[in-house]
Motif scaffolding. Structure first.
Motif, short mmCIF file in Angstrom:
data_model
loop_
_atom_site.label_atom_id
_atom_site.label_comp_id
_atom_site.label_asym_id
_atom_site.label_seq_id
_atom_site.Cartn_x
_atom_site.Cartn_y
_atom_site.Cartn_z
N ASP A 35 4.36 66.87 12.58
CA ASP A 35 5.71 66.62 13.10
C ASP A 35 6.76 67.44 12.34
OD1 ASP A 35 7.53 65.52 14.87
OD2 ASP A 35 7.99 63.84 13.55
N ARG A 40 5.68 72.40 15.90
CA ARG A 40 5.74 71.84 17.25
C ARG A 40 5.41 72.87 18.32
NH1 ARG A 40 11.31 68.88 15.62
NH2 ARG A 40 10.38 67.30 14.25
N TRP A 41 5.96 74.05 18.17
CA TRP A 41 5.68 75.08 19.19
C TRP A 41 4.20 75.48 19.16
CZ3 TRP A 41 8.52 76.53 23.19
CH2 TRP A 41 8.10 77.64 23.93
N GLN A 65 4.25 64.99 26.27
CA GLN A 65 5.53 64.97 25.56
C GLN A 65 5.81 66.31 24.88
OE1 GLN A 65 4.76 61.52 23.10
NE2 GLN A 65 5.78 60.13 24.54
N ARG A 66 4.75 66.91 24.30
CA ARG A 66 4.95 68.21 23.64
C ARG A 66 5.22 69.31 24.65
NH1 ARG A 66 7.34 68.42 20.12
NH2 ARG A 66 6.05 67.03 18.84
N TRP A 69 8.85 69.01 25.67
CA TRP A 69 9.67 69.54 24.57
C TRP A 69 9.68 71.07 24.60
CZ3 TRP A 69 8.33 72.80 20.60
CH2 TRP A 69 9.26 72.96 19.56
N ARG A 72 11.77 72.54 27.46
CA ARG A 72 13.21 72.51 27.17
C ARG A 72 13.60 73.62 26.22
NH1 ARG A 72 13.27 65.95 26.56
NH2 ARG A 72 13.90 65.45 28.71
N ARG A 73 12.80 73.79 25.18
CA ARG A 73 13.11 74.86 24.22
C ARG A 73 13.04 76.22 24.89
NH1 ARG A 73 12.75 73.81 18.70
NH2 ARG A 73 13.35 76.01 18.55
N GLU A 113 13.94 68.18 34.35
CA GLU A 113 13.80 69.48 33.69
C GLU A 113 13.28 70.52 34.68
OE1 GLU A 113 14.19 72.31 30.82
OE2 GLU A 113 14.89 70.23 30.74
#
Length: 340
Positions: A35, A40-41, A65-66, A69, A72-73, A113
């Motif tokens: 974490d 994360r990427w 969830q990842r 994320w 969005r990034r 999204e």
């Protein structure tokens, strides 16, 4: 460890495919447990490589969830195709119909999204279909405001102004905000505008313009959403129903006077000069309203809405009472603010 990337590539390709998937999944889980921002990427990429073998529900939840994320990034850096890829991977782990039943909150986030990414890719028909899903499955009226405002912009950009106004009216009414009926005759709309104009001038007479900069921050989520929706309708109304645009501008200005500061009131207050000139030939009050709003925006916000206000201030406010060349710095600042 291998010192040369070709050696790494050769070793990777010589590893049996099934084993590679297992290693990717193991690495993704290790990175996920850290974490850490830099992990994360990488976790998202390893989950992506192993997506076809993910069967455990808990791992699938973490991967979804990842992926969201990562999408969005990616979108935030204008990597829209990468964002769409991660969203489709997310959908591949659980069929859309099942996801709406199993986890409606996450499904709504995912499709919100996806709607944004498709809008950015100018794939409007697909975005329209996703927005219909959002309308059908929204958990609350407030939840639909963000994608609703984006869809109003999409319809406006495609010159489908009446549809944009209709959607805005529908969303505002769902929040309890009255909005002129589409079938209202011009005389009735003019009467509504006159009532808002009278209220505006009453506030101005009581010195409300001088207090704009220090007005309390609007914190009611419903009223903030109303201010945003009103703001989103302005362009569509301006190009098709100027009198309706006047009503939206003046209602938004009254919102600032009576409810408190929202950044979505900045642009409408800057445009209040339009109905003031058209209906009262009152250039001075419109100029002062825009000037005071700009001071408030620069002091309190400094973001996109302030940049939009600077644009209109330089375009059709400043030159009435300032040397023409004074409009140029406002235009330049607006450009920089909108670019950043």
């Amino acid at each position: 460890a291998f010192c040369h990337d070709r050696m790494q590539q050769a070793t990777y390709l010589l590893t049996p495919e099934a084993k590679r998937y297992e290693l990717h999944l193991e690495m993704a889980e290790r990175l996920e447990r850290r974490d850490e921002a830099e992990s994360r990427w990488a976790a998202a990429e390893h989950y992506a490589a192993a997506a076809s073998i993910i069967a455990d529900p808990d791992i699938g939840l973490r991967a979804r969830q990842r992926f969201l994320w990562a999408a969005r990034r990616a979108r935030q850096t204008a990597a829209y195709s990468a964002a769409e890829h991660f969203l489709h991977l997310c959908q591949s782990l659980t069929p859309s119909a099942s996801l709406w039943q199993q986890d409606p909150h996450f499904a709504f986030e995912l499709h919100t999204e996806l709607h944004t990414v498709l809008y950015c890719l100018a794939r409007h028909d697909e975005a329209d279909a996703v927005f219909k899903l959002l309308e059908q499955n929204t958990p609350s009226e407030l939840a639909l405001v963000d994608p609703g405002c984006l869809h109003i912009a999409s319809l406006s950009n495609r010159t489908r102004y009446e549809e944009a106004i209709g959607l805005g009216r529908k969303l505002l009414q769902s929040l309890g905000q009255a909005f002129p009926d589409g079938a209202l005759p011009q005389e009735g709309l003019l009467a509504a505008v006159e009532a808002e104009l009278a209220a505006f001038n009453q506030h101005v007479a009581r010195g409300a313009l001088q207090h704009l900069r220090n007005s309390d921050l609007l914190q009611d989520e419903r009223l903030i959403s109303v201010s945003r929706l009103l703001n989103s309708i302005i362009s569509a109304a301006f190009f098709t129903q100027p009198m309706l645009a006047f009503w939206v501008l003046l209602r938004s200005a009254r919102g600032w006077f009576e409810e408190g500061y929202s950044r979505f009131f900045l642009y409408p207050m800057g445009c209040a000069m339009l109905p003031l000139i058209a209906l009262r030939e009152d250039h001075a009050t419109g100029y002062r309203a825009a000037q005071m709003a700009l001071q408030a925006g620069l002091a309190r916000d400094g973001g996109v809405e302030t940049a939009r206000l600077q644009h209109v201030f330089g375009l059709f406010c400043a030159h009435w009472f300032e040397p023409l060349q004074s409009a140029l710095p406002h235009a330049q600042s607006a450009l920089q603010g909108l670019l950043h």
